[in-house]
Motif scaffolding. Structure first.
Motif, short mmCIF file in Angstrom:
data_model
loop_
_atom_site.label_atom_id
_atom_site.label_comp_id
_atom_site.label_asym_id
_atom_site.label_seq_id
_atom_site.Cartn_x
_atom_site.Cartn_y
_atom_site.Cartn_z
N PRO C 26 52.51 49.63 11.25
CA PRO C 26 53.56 48.59 11.38
C PRO C 26 53.62 47.70 10.14
N GLN C 27 54.73 47.01 9.99
CA GLN C 27 54.83 45.93 8.98
C GLN C 27 54.20 44.67 9.58
N PRO C 28 53.59 43.82 8.74
CA PRO C 28 52.92 42.62 9.27
C PRO C 28 53.92 41.66 9.92
N LYS C 29 53.51 41.08 11.07
CA LYS C 29 54.29 39.97 11.67
C LYS C 29 53.90 38.69 10.92
N SER C 30 54.66 37.60 11.17
CA SER C 30 54.35 36.38 10.40
C SER C 30 53.15 35.65 11.01
N HIS C 31 52.89 35.86 12.34
CA HIS C 31 51.80 35.09 12.98
C HIS C 31 51.08 35.95 14.02
N TYR C 32 49.78 35.80 14.05
CA TYR C 32 48.99 36.49 15.08
C TYR C 32 48.04 35.47 15.72
N ASP C 33 47.50 35.81 16.89
CA ASP C 33 46.44 34.96 17.45
C ASP C 33 45.20 35.06 16.57
N VAL C 34 44.82 36.33 16.20
CA VAL C 34 43.61 36.53 15.39
C VAL C 34 43.94 37.50 14.25
N ILE C 35 43.48 37.15 13.05
CA ILE C 35 43.53 38.09 11.91
C ILE C 35 42.10 38.54 11.65
N LYS C 52 40.14 44.77 24.65
CA LYS C 52 39.66 45.38 25.90
C LYS C 52 38.89 44.37 26.76
N GLU C 53 38.00 43.57 26.12
CA GLU C 53 37.11 42.69 26.90
C GLU C 53 37.73 41.32 27.11
N HIS C 54 38.54 40.88 26.16
CA HIS C 54 39.02 39.48 26.23
C HIS C 54 40.55 39.40 26.37
N GLY C 55 41.23 40.57 26.42
CA GLY C 55 42.68 40.55 26.62
C GLY C 55 43.45 39.93 25.48
N ILE C 56 42.82 39.78 24.30
CA ILE C 56 43.54 39.20 23.15
C ILE C 56 44.08 40.38 22.34
N THR C 57 45.40 40.59 22.40
CA THR C 57 45.97 41.79 21.75
C THR C 57 46.90 41.45 20.59
N ASN C 58 47.26 40.14 20.48
CA ASN C 58 48.13 39.77 19.35
C ASN C 58 47.24 39.60 18.12
N VAL C 59 46.72 40.75 17.65
CA VAL C 59 45.67 40.77 16.62
C VAL C 59 46.16 41.66 15.48
N ALA C 60 45.80 41.27 14.25
CA ALA C 60 46.10 42.15 13.09
C ALA C 60 44.78 42.49 12.40
N VAL C 61 44.57 43.78 12.12
CA VAL C 61 43.44 44.21 11.28
C VAL C 61 44.04 44.50 9.90
N VAL C 62 43.60 43.75 8.90
CA VAL C 62 44.21 43.83 7.55
C VAL C 62 43.26 44.57 6.62
#
Lengths: 97, 993, 416, 197
Positions: C26-35, C52-62
C-alpha cells in the motif's frame, strides 16, 4: 582484509592487529564525576561512515595506533601513532573523492 | 579411437597416446590423459549424468566449465569422497571412480522421478503452505523425508586424509583469467617490468576462443596463445598459475585464490597438499574473467543432449569429444555460427541452424555459403526424447509452428552474460546494457579495471586491444609506465550484429531457468503473483540462483522473466548480491595447517620433560600444557590429587608454575604506573618486597590479579594469571601509550625468559637450603614472608620469592628458561630425603581453595573486588582504572552475591561446580537461587568436600547455616554448610614460619 | 486464503492461479496509531502481536528496503533458550513457547525443527560454567542436560575424539532448541499482520523522527511525512543510527557477524553443535546445506560482508571438531550487522521520550528472540508499560551498574 | 656444585638432526639451522632520548632495518626499542649496553625467551611465503630487513641476513616445538637439510 599502514612497521594485514574500539573518547581527569566516567566507558557514536578507532599492533611493534576508517566501505583514510591527532575526511572540509 | 563420439580433429588438451581407464556408476570406460570426466563420458556416448534436485528429471552436462549445474558427481570414495564435484572440472586420472548422485536405485531407474507426476503440486514455495498438520509429524515424518531427499551428494564421514596449505603472494598487477584479454594484459604489464601474477581457473589458457574460426596476426588463436605463454614464462617478474580459481575479492585489494595442486592425481604426491589457498595482495587488478553463455528457456530445455553452444564447441576443440552426431544449433546471436563452423570443420553433421533474428547476419551468410541450412526467425519450441534428446520441435517467432528435426544434440546460445561476480564483490553495481543484453561493471570503486567479455566486449580484436590497454594502465598506475608494452597483435575483423532478446520461447510445458534447483518460468510468475516482486524476494522464494552454480547460467534469464512479470525494464529489477566464493571452495582449504593437533600451537614449559619423566598427566591451560597430576602406578585421578595435596601440607611439594604471565617493568614512574593500574597502593613497597594486587576493567569489574615484586627502585616484576597474560600486557600498553604517555615506564613480556617452580610445605626451606648451598640465605630473617632476592646459582641468575598460594611455608624460584630442567633436578634431588613430591594444577587448586584464594573460576568478568571479599584493598587515597564505575549503585548493592565457603554435609558423595544455592530444597527455581558454587575439591585438610561460592547475603546472612546445592543437571541437591572461605589456617601462621 | 495440503492440492489442479498476494504493497496513509520503524523479524512480529493480542491494527511497518532483508535474512537460523541470567532465561523461554505454536498460529510452515542444540565443553572450568548455565535453565523450567562423550559420539558421529587439540569432554544440550527457515518467519508474520490490516510500507526509508512537546509524533520518510500516536524502533544493526534521530545515545556498537553455507549434501549432521574452544557452530538445513558461523570479525562495520581472517578461524574451528567436512565445499558467505549492546543483553523499553519505544541491542540473540521480542514489544507499546518479561531490558541498567553480562567481557563487544 | 647445564627448548638437538636427516636426495631447496646460543637483550630508551641512545650505540633509529657492528646486531622493535643480539654472553652484552646508555634507558635479558631458526637456500623465499604475510621479494627488501609479524599462529621477529636469501626467525621458547613442526612439515615439499649453528 584491511591493510593497515602502521606508522612504524608499514602496511600490514588486519590479522596482525587487535581492534580496540573508538579512539575519540578521552579518559576524564581522575577527579571527574561518575556521570562523566559513565559516558567515557559507555557512550559511543558508532557512526555509519568515517570512524577514528584504535588498532593495537599485537604481532608487530605493540603500538596502539589510531586509524580513520569508514565502517561502511572499509576504506582507510589515515593512520597515526598513539598521540596523533587525526580527523575524519568529512570533517576536514570537502570529502575525499 | 576410444569412444564412439571421439573425433579425430581438435582435442588440444588431450594426449591421444595416453589412454586412461575410469569408472562411472560401476561401468568402466577409457578416455585420454587431459580429458575431463564429462568429455570422456561424452566421447563414450554417455549423456545421462545426473538427476535434478526436486523433480529428479534426467540431466546431462549443460556447460564445459565450473558453472556446470547438472553433471554433478561424487568423486573418489571413503575418506576422500567429494560430493557435488563438477564432471566438467574433474580431470581424468587412471582409476578415477565417480558415482552419479541424488537417485535411487540407479541413474536410469530413479524411483523419485515420480516427483515429475506430482510436479503440478510441487511448485515454488509449496512447502511453506503445507506439512503443518499434524504438528507432531514434522520432525519424525515430514522433515525426515524432506532431508533424505534433499541435498545432492554424500559427504565423507571420516577425517579428510589430505592436507591443505596457505600461501601469501604480492604483486603490482594481478590479472584474473588467461583468455585473450587476460593474456594480452599480462603481456603488456609484464613487459613494463611490473610484478605480475596471472591466475587461470582452467588447466590451459585461451578462454572461449575457437581454434576453428579465430585468427590473430594471421595465425590460429591457439598458436598466439602458445606464443604468449612462452613470452610470459620467459619473464622473471611474471608468475602464471593455472588450475587456480580467484574466488574472493576482499578489502584493500586483497584477493583469495584456490590452487588445485593435486586434484588431477589419484592421491597427492609426497609432501604435497591437495590444495593451496593463496592470499594475494595486488597493487592493481585486471579482471578478465570472460562471460557465461545463457540457456534458451523452452519446454524440456533440460533434456540431456541440449547444451550451451560454446560448451559443444569446447568439447570438440579441447577434447575431440563430439556431444552428438546430428547437431541442431539454435541461436539468437552470431556466436552460434562459430560453433557450427567448428563442428563442421571437425566433420560433425550440422543438421540445421535456427536464428531467432529475422534477417540473416553476415555470419549466417558465411554458414550458408559453407553449405549449412540456416533458418531465420525460428526458435525452439520443445525438445523431445526421454534420457536423451531425439528431436527438437521448432516454431517461428510469429508463433506459427515450424518443422520437427531429428537430432541427438542441441547447441543453444541465448547470448552471453559478462561475468561480473568478482567486480560486484567490490561493491560495484552491475549496469544493464540493452545492446549486448547483459549486465556490465559500473565505474570501479577499487584499484581495478575489467577487460574483454567480462566488460561486455566480445569481438576478438577488441579483447586484444582492451586487454593490452588494461595491462598498460595497471602497470602505469604502479609506476611502470616507462617500459615498452609492445604491440597487442591484431585479429581478423568480425562483423558482429546485435543479439535478439529471447527470454521465453512460447510453450505450455516445463521450461527451466535454474536447472539444478528445477526453477521454471512458471515459478517466477507465481512468485510475482504472490507478492515476491523484489529480485531478492523472488530468488529466496523460488531458490533461483541458490544452487551450487549460484545462477551463473540462469540469473539473467530469471531477472528478465521477473521484469516481464512486473512489466518493467530489466534495469529496474537489478541483480541479487554476488557473494564470495566465485565457485565453491573446500572447507579444508580455509583451515589449512590449523587442524588436528595443529589447530592451535602447543606451548610447553621449560620443565615439560621433567613432568613426563615423573609420569605427569597434562592438561590444556590456554595454549599451554601443564602437569595436572602425577599418578603413581595403579593410582586413580582422585587418589593422586588427594595424595599430592595432603603431602604438600605434611612434607613438601614442587609445582611447575612457568605458565604464569611475567612482565618486567622499568622506569622512575613505574610505581605510580602500578598505582593507577592496581586497586591497592604500590609507592611504599620497598625493593626486595612483593605484594598481591588486583586490577579492574574500566567498567569496575575485576580483570586480573597476581603478585608484583620490586627488585630495585626503578625495576618491578609483575606476574598475571596464565589466561589473561596477553590481555594484561595489552591493557598496560594502552595505559602507558594512550592514557599516560608522560610517565617514564617501560615493560616487556618475560613469560618465557623465566621458568618457575613453587616449592611449598613445612620442609620447603630445608630442601631449598640444601639445593642452593651457600648461594643464598633463605632463613626467615633474611627472606621474610613476601620477600624477594636475586642471586647467582651454579652460573644461572636466579630469583626467589617468599610467595604462597598454597598457604604453606612456600617459595617460588625463577631461573632463565634454559636452566629449568637443571633447577628442577637440583631441587628434586635435594628433596628426596625430605619427602618432596611433585604436585599438579589439581592439587594446587585444592590447596588454594582450602585457603580461600580466588582464581579463574571466581574471576568470571562479572564480579567486583567487594564480591570477592577484597573490597577493602580498594585504596581511597589514589585514583585507579575502574574506580569510578565500581562505585555505581548496582556494583555496591548489599544484595550482590559475595564469596563464601561451603562444606558438604549430606545428600551426595561430592560437591560440583555450577550448582545453585537455595534455602529450601523443594522450592528451587530461578527466583529462589541465591548464588552458585564456583570451585570445589575433596579437602584433605578439612576431611570433606569443600568449595567456594558466591551467595546473595553472603556470610553476614548465611554463616553457619545450611543451604542446598541444587544441581538438576546431575539430579542431586546436597546440603551444604556456609562458612568463611578461609578454611585452613585462617590467620596464616604457617606462612610466617 | 488458508494454507494447507488440501489448498495446495486444489490450487495444483487449477495451475496455482488462485494464490493471493501474501502482503499488500500500500501507499502510506498520513496517520497511524502506531508506526514501527524496521520491516525485519522483530518489527513484523510486533505488528502481528499488536493486531492479534491487542486489537491495534491501524499500524504501519516502515522498511527502507524489502522486508526480511536485514538480519532476519542473514542469520544461521538457530533458536534456543539456553541463557544463564533469569531475565534472559525467562524471556527466551517465552520465545521457545511461542515458536512451538507459531506455525499453527500464523498458518505458515517455517520449518521449525526442534532437533537439539549441543554446546561442547573441553575443560573442567568450562564444564562447571556450562553446569551453572544448565542448572539456571532447569531452575527456570527450561530443558537442559549434560551429554557424555559416548552420547555425543552417538548423536554426532563425525565429531573427532581421537586427534583433538582441545579434547571434547562433554556437551550441554537443549533438546527443544533447533533451526528454523529464517525467511519464512518474516513472510509468515508479514502475511499475518497484513491480513489483519497492518500496512507494510517497503522501499520507504525513515529520514527523521518528529518530536513535538517532548513526545514522538511521527516520522519523515522517502515517501513523505507520516504521523502517529506512538513510534517504535526495531532496526537492529542501525539502532544507534535511528535512535540518534530522536537524540538518544545508546551503549551499542554495530559489528559484522559472518555466516556461511556449504553445497547441499545428504544428511550428515542432525543437531546444532557449537565448539567450546574456538569460533564455530554448525547445523544442516533441510535443503542439505551445512549452515555455520563463528564470531564477530571484531571491528565496527555496516558493510554486511565478512573478511578472510575470521573465515579461516571459523573453518579451522570446524575442522578441529569434525575433520570429515574438509572436502565439503563452502558455497557462499555473507555478513549481518550485529547490534552489540555493551553487556550482551537487549533493550525492549520506553526511552525517556514520550511515545517513543526502543527494541534493539540484540547481539547474537536477535533471530531466536523474534516471537518473544515481538510479543513483549507489542505489550510495551500497547500498554505504555513493559511486561514483566522485559522489565529488566532497560537503557538505565548501565547507569545503575545492573548489567546482564552473559559473556562477562564488559563494554568490549569485539573481544572474543 | 658444577655449572648448570642448559637445555634447548627443542630438547636434544643431535637427536633432532638425526630424525630429520633424510629429507629428499638432490640439492635441498632449503637449509634449516638451529642457532643454539643467541644472546638477546631488549633495549628501552626513555622519553626524548631515542636519538641519544641510538647515537651512543651507533644504532639505526629508523624502523625495518637492522644495524650490525662487530660484536652485536640491533633489530628495531618500536620507537626507541631494539632487540640486540650477539654471540657473546648475555650478561656481558647487557652490562656493556647498560654502561653505554647510562640513565638514558634500560636493558632486559631476553636470550632464554627466544629460539632462533635460520632458513637459507634457493627455496627459502617460497617457504617463507607459506607462513609469512610480508612481501619479501628482492625488489622490496634485502639484507638487513627486520620486522615483527606472525607466522603459523606464532609471533616471530624476522631478520634477513643475506641475499641468498637467508632469514633468522626469533620465536618464543614455549612455541619452539610447535613452530618447528610447521616449519619442517612445510619445508618437506622443497627438500631440506638441518644443522646446528
Amino acid at each position: 582484509m584491511h591493510q593497515i599502514d602502521c606508522p612504524w612497521c608499514g602496511t600490514r594485514d588486519e590479522a596482525e592487529f587487535q581492534y580496540q574500539g573508538d579512539a575519540t573518547v578521552q579518559r576524564p581527569k581522575p577527579d571527574a564525576d561518575e556521570e562523566t566516567f559513565f559516558r567515557y566507558v559507555y557512550a559511543r557514536e558508532n557512526p555509519k561512515g568515517w570512524h577514528v578507532e584504535w588498532w593495537h599492533h599485537v604481532a608487530g611493534c605493540r603500538q596502539w595506533i589510531k586509524v580513520v576508517r569508514n565502517t561502511l566501505t572499509h576504506e582507510i583514510d589515515s593512520t597515526g601513532g598513539p598521540q596523533s591527532k587525526l580527523t575524519k575526511p568529512d570533517e576536514k572540509g570537502g570529502t575525499k573523492s | 579411437m576410444t569412444g564412439v563420439n571421439r573425433v579425430s580433429v581438435g582435442g588440444s588438451r588431450i594426449d591421444r597416446s595416453k589412454e586412461v581407464r575410469f569408472t562411472f556408476d560401476g561401468q568402466s570406460y577409457t578416455g585420454f590423459e587431459g580429458d575431463t570426466l564429462a568429455s570422456a563420458l561424452l566421447a563414450n556416448g554417455v549423456t545421462l549424468m545426473g538427476r535434478s534436485f526436486k523433480y529428479h528429471r534426467p540431466r546431462g552436462c549443460l556447460t564445459a566449465g565450473s558453472e556446470e549445474p547438472n553433471a554433478i558427481v561424487e568423486l573418489r570414495s571413503g575418506a576422500r569422497r567429494e560430493p557435488n564435484t563438477r564432471a566438467t572440472m574433474a580431470e581424468l586420472y587412471n582409476g578415477l571412480d565417480a558415482q552419479s548422485q541424488n537417485r535411487f536405485p540407479s541413474l536410469k531407474f530413479d524411483i523419485q522421478a515420480i516427483n515429475q507426476l506430482l510436479s503440478p503440486f510441487l511448485t515454488a514455495g509449496f512447502y511453506y503452505k503445507t506439512f503443518m498438520w499434524p504438528s507432531s509429524f514434522w520432525e519424525p515424518v515430514y522433515e525426515k523425508f524432506i532431508r533424505k531427499s534433499a541435498g545432492l551428494g554424500k559427504a565423507a564421514t571420516q577425517a579428510d586424509p589430505d592436507t591443505y596449505e596457505h600461501s601469501h603472494g604480492h604483486c603490482d598487477v594481478l590479472v584474473v583469467g588467461a583468455g585473450i584479454a587476460g593474456l594480452s594484459a599480462a603481456l603488456s604489464a609484464g613487459r613494463s617490468g611490473a610484478r605480475v601474477i596471472l591466475v587461470e581457473e582452467q588447466v590451459a589458457a585461451g578462454g572461449m576462443t575457437s581454434t576453428a574460426t579465430d585468427f590473430i596476426d594471421g595465425k590460429p588463436s591457439d598458436e598466439w596463445v602458445a606464443q604468449a605463454l612462452d613470452e610470459l614464462a620467459g619473464m622473471a617478474n611474471v608468475t602464471v598459475r593455472t588450475r587456480t580459481t580467484l574466488f574472493g575479492y576482499y578489502d584493500h585489494n586483497v584477493l583469495a585464490a584456490l590452487e588445485r595442486v593435486s586434484d588431477h592425481l589419484e592421491v597427492p604426491e609426497a609432501h604435497q597438499p591437495r590444495q593451496r589457498l593463496w592470499t594475494l595482495r595486488a597493487g592493481q587488478v585486471v579482471l578478465a574473467c570472460g562471460s557465461h553463455e545463457r540457456a534458451m528457456v523452452f519446454d524440456n530445455n533440460d533434456m540431456p543432449g541440449v547444451m550451451l553452444s560454446g560448451a559443444v564447441r569446447a568439447f570438440v576443440e579441447r577434447y575431440g569429444a563430439a556431444p552428438g552426431k546430428r547437431v541442431v544449433v539454435c541461436t539468437n546471436n552470431d556466436d552460434g555460427y562459430k560453433t557450427a563452423a567448428s563442428l563442421h570443420k571437425a566433420g560433425v553433421e550440422i543438421v540445421a541452424i535456427t536464428d531467432a533474428r529475422a534477417e540473416p547476419s553476415p555470419a549466417a551468410k558465411l554458414a550458408t555459403a559453407a553449405g549449412m541450412k540456416v533458418q531465420c526467425g525460428v526458435i525452439p519450441h520443445k525438445a523431445k526424447g526421454r534420457h536423451r534428446v531425439s528431436a527438437i520441435a521448432l516454431q517461428r517467432t510469429d508463433g506459427s509452428s515450424a518443422e520437427i528435426i531429428e537430432c541427438d544434440c542441441v547447441a543453444m546460445s541465448n547470448g552471453y552474460s559478462p561475468d561480473v561476480h568478482l567486480v560486484s564483490q567490490t561493491g560495484v553495481a552491475p549496469v544493464w546494457r540493452e545492446d549486448i543484453l547483459g549486465f556490465v561493471p559500473d565505474t570501479p570503486i577499487r584499484k581495478e579495471r575489467s577487460a574483454g567479455a567480462c566488460k561486455g566486449t566480445f569481438e576478438l580484436n577488441a579483447c586484444l586491444q582492451e586487454g593490452h590497454q588494461a595491462g598498460c594502465d595497471a602497470a602505469e598506475a604502479m609506476g611502470f609506465g616507462s617500459g615498452d608494452p609492445g604491440s597487442a597483435g591484431t585479429a581478423d575483423e568480425e562483423e558482429i550484429t546485435a543479439p535478439l532478446a529471447l527470454w521465453r520461447c512460447p510453450g505450455k510445458g516445463k521450461a527451466f531457468v535454474d536447472f539444478q534447483n528445477d526453477v521454471t518460468a512458471k515459478d517466477i510468475q507465481l512468485a510475482h503473483q504472490e507478492g515476491f516482486v523484489s529480485v531478492e524476494h523472488a530468488k529466496r522464494y523460488t531458490t533461483l540462483g541458490m544452487a551450487t552454480d549460484q545462477g551463473k547460467t540462469s540469473n539473467v534469464n530469471g531477472i528478465a522473466l521477473l521484469a516481464e512479470a512486473r512489466g518493467e525494464p530489466i534495469p529496474d529489477v537489478g541483480t541479487t548480491r554476488f557473494r564470495p566464493p566465485y565457485s565453491p571452495v573446500a572447507i579444508g582449504a580455509f583451515a589449512g595447517h590449523e587442524r588436528g593437533m595443529e589447530f592451535q600451537p602447543v606451548r610447553r614449559t621449560a620443565m615439560h620433560a621433567c613432568g613426563e619423566k615423573l609420569g605427569a598427566v597434562f592438561v590444556e591451560a590456554g595454549q599451554w600444557l601443564r602437569p595436572q597430576y602425577y599418578p603413581k602406578p595403579g593410582e586413580g585421578v582422585m587418589e593422586a590429587i588427594y595424595r599430592e595435596s595432603e603431602q604438600v601440607r605434611k612434607t613438601a611439594g614442587i609445582c611447575d608454575v612457568s605458565t604464569l604471565g611475567k612482565i618486567e617493568i622499568f622506569g622512575e614512574d613505574a610505581g605510580e604506573f602500578l598505582n593507577r593500574l592496581y586497586i591497592n597502593g604500590w609507592k611504599m613497597l620497598a625493593p626486595g618486597k612483593a605484594r598481591y594486587g588486583l586490577m579492574l576493567r574500566e567498567d569496575g569489574y575485576v580483570f586480573d590479579d597476581g603478585t608484583t615484586s620490586r627488585l630495585a627502585d626503578d625495576h618491578y616484576f609483575m606476574t598475571t594469571t596464565t589466561a589473561n597474560a596477553a590481555r594484561v600486557l595489552a591493557h598496560m600498553e594502552h595505559a602507558s601509550q594512550v592514557l599516560w604517555p608522560d610517565l617514564d615506564v617501560h615493560f616487556c613480556s618475560a613469560t618465557e625468559q623465566w621458568c618457575g617452580v613453587a616449592v611449598a610445605g613445612p620442609n620447603a626451606r630445608a630442601i631449598l637450603a640444601k639445593a642452593f648451598g651457600d648461594a643464598i640465605d633463605i632463613s626467615n630473617e633474611e627472606l621474610p614472608f613476601m620477600g624477594v632476592r636475586e642471586f647467582k646459582w651454579n652460573g644461572a641468575t636466579a630469583r626467589i620469592f617468599r610467595i604462597s598460594f598454597s598457604g604453606e611455608l612456600a617459595f617460588e624460584v625463577n631461573v632463565p628458561w634454559s636452566y629449568g630442567e637443571a633447577m628442577w633436578d637440583a631441587i628434586w634431588d635435594a628433596g628426596q630425603d625430605h619427602g618432596l613430591i611433585a604436585y599438579g594444577t589439581e592439587a594446587l587448586s585444592v590447596l588454594r581453595i582450602e585457603k580461600g584464594h580466588v582464581a579463574g573460576n571466581e574471576l568470571d568478568g562479572r564480579t567486583t573486588a567487594a564480591d570477592m571479599g577484597l573490597g577493602k584493598m580498594m585504596s581511597s587515597k589514589k585514583p585507579f582504572i575502574g574506580q569510578k564505575m565500581a562505585a555505581r549503585d548496582g556494583m555496591i548493592d548489599p544484595q550482590r552475591a559475595t564469596l563464601v565457603g561451603v562444606k558438604l554435609k549430606s545428600g551426595a558423595s561430592r560437591l560440583r561446580g555450577g550448582a545453585h544455592l537455595v534455602a529450601d530444597k523443594n522450592i528451587a527455581n530461578a527466583e529462589t537461587s541465591l548464588g552458585w558454587i564456583t570451585s570445589v575439591c575433596d579437602s584433605p585438610a578439612m576431611g570433606c568436600w569443600i568449595g567456594l561460592a558466591y551467595v546473595r547475603g553472603g556470610l553476614s546472612e548465611h554463616d553457619g547455616k545450611i543451604l542446598y546445592a541444587a544441581n538438576p543437571i546431575y539430579e542431586e541437591s546436597p546440603a551444604v554448610e556456609i562458612c568463611s572461605p578461609h578454611f585452613f589456617d585462617p590467620k596464616g601462621e604457617r606462612l610466617h614460619g | 486464503m488458508h494454507y494447507s495440503a488440501l489448498s495446495v492440492f486444489l490450487q495444483g489442479l487449477k495451475g496455482h492461479k488462485g494464490w493471493p498476494r501474501m502482503w499488500r504493497d500500500p501507499q502510506p496513509k498520513s496517520h497511524y496509531d502506531v508506526i514501527i520503524i524496521g520491516g525485519g523479524g522483530h518489527g513484523l512480529a510486533t505488528a502481528y502481536y499488536l493486531a492479534k493480542e491487542h486489537g491495534i491494527t491501524n499500524v504501519a511497518v516502515v522498511e527502507k528496503g524489502w522486508i526480511g532483508g536485514g538480519n532476519v535474512g542473514r542469520n544461521t537460523t538457530i533458536f534456543r533458550s539456553n541463557y544463564m541470567f533469569p531475565a534472559n532465561t525467562h524471556f527466551y523461554e517465552k520465545g521457545m513457547k511461542l515458536w512451538e505454536g507459531l506455525e499453527r498460529d500464523f498458518n505458515f510452515n517455517a520449518m521449525i525443527s526442534q532437533r537439539g542444540v549441543i554446546n561442547l565443553f573441553h575443560s573442567d572450568p568450562q564444564r562447571d560454567a556450562f553446569a551453572r548455565r544448565g542448572n539456571a535453565m532447569r531452575l527456570a523450567g527450561v530443558d537442559a542436560e549434560f551429554l557424555s562423550p559416548a552420547q555425543l559420539k552417538d548423536m554426532v558421529p563425525i565429531l573427532d575424539f581421537e586427534n583433538a587439540r582441545f579434547p571434547i569432554q562433554g556437551g550441554l544440550m537443549q533438546r527443544r532448541g533447533g533451526t528454523i527457515r529464517h525467511d519464512a518467519v518474516a513472510w509468515g508474520y508479514a502475511r499475518g499482520a497484513d491480513s489483519r490490516g497492518v500496512d507494510i510500507l517497503q522501499n520507504c526509508e525513515v529520514k527523521d523522527i518528529i518530536i513535538e512537546g517532548g513526545a514522538a509524533v511521527g516520522i519523515e520518510t522517502s515517501k513523505g511525512t507520516i504521523r502517529a500516536n506512538k513510534v517504535a524502533m526495531a532496526v537492529a544493526g542501525h539502532t544507534t543510527h535511528v535512535a540518534k534521530m530522536a537524540g538518544l545515545e545508546l551503549p551499542v556498537e554495530s559489528h559484522v557477524l559472518q555466516a556461511f553455507v556449504s553445497e547441499g549434501i545428504k544428511p550428515l549432521i542432525d543437531t546444532v553443535v557449537t565448539f567450546g574452544a574456538g569460533h564455530f557452530y554448525i547445523s544442516q538445513s533441510d535443503k542439505g546445506g551445512l549452515v555455520f558461523g563463528g564470531d564477530l570479525d571484531g571491528y565496527n562495520s555496516y558493510a554486511q560482508r565478512g573478511n578472510l581472517p575470521m573465515m579461516e578461524h571459523v573453518m579451522a574451528g570446524g575442522m578441529a571438531i569434525m575433520p570429515a567436512i574438509g572436502r565439503v565445499r563452502l558455497l557462499r558467505h555473507w555478513g549481518g550487522i550485529m547490534d552489540m549492546s555493551f553487556d550482551g543483553s537487549p533493550f525492549i523499553c520506553k526511552t525517556g521520550i514520550e511515545k517513543l519505544y526502543l527494541n534493539g541491542g540484540w547481539c547474537y540473540g536477535g533471530f531466536k528472540a523474534t516471537p518473544a521480542s515481538g510479543w513483549c514489544f507489542a505489550h510495551t507499546i500497547a500498554k505504555d508499560e513493559p511486561h514483566k518479561l522485559n522489565e529488566k531490558f532497560t537503557i538505565e541498567r548501565f547507569r545503575e551498574g545492573r548489567m546482564i553480562d552473559e559473556k562477562g567481557v564488559g563494554p568490549n563487544p569485539w573481544i572474543q | 656444585m658444577a655449572e648448570f647445564e642448559t637445555v634447548h627448548p627443542l630438547g636434544d638437538l643431535d637427536q633432532l638432526l638425526a630424525d630429520h636427516a633424510h629429507h629428499g636426495e638432490g640439492a635441498p631447496g632449503v637449509q634449516l639451522s638451529i642457532r643454539t646460543q643467541a644472546a638477546c637483550v631488549q633495549l628501552f630508551s626513555r622519553k626524548g632520548r631515542h636519538e641519544d641512545v641510538a647515537k651512543a650505540l651507533k644504532l639505526n633509529a629508523s624502523p625495518g632495518v637492522a644495524s650490525a657492528s662487530k660484536s652485536h646486531t640491533a633489530l628495531p622493535l618500536s620507537p626507541g626499542q631494539w632487540m640486540v643480539t650477539s654471540n657473546q654472553s648475555a650478561d656481558r652484552l647487557a652490562a656493556k649496553l647498560q654502561a653505554k646508555i647510562k640513565d638514558m634507558g634500560y636493558v632486559s635479558q631476553q636470550g632464554d625467551a627466544r629460539v632462533c631458526f635460520r632458513i637459507a637456500g634457493p627455496s627459502a623465499r617460497d617457504l617463507m611465503a607459506r607462513g609469512c604475510r610480508l612481501d619479501l621479494d628482492e625488489s622490496r627488501v634485502g639484507t638487513g630487513f627486520c620486522a615483527q609479524t606472525n607466522m603459523a599462529q606464532v609471533g616471530v621477529l624476522l631478520h634477513q641476513i643475506s641475499d641468498e636469501p637467508a632469514y633468522d626467525l626469533y620465536v618464543y621458547a614455549g612455541f619452539a616445538r610447535s613452530f618447528f613442526h610447521w616449519l619442517s612439515h612445510t619445508a618437506a615439499q622443497f627438500g631440506y637439510r638441518i644443522d646446528k649453528l
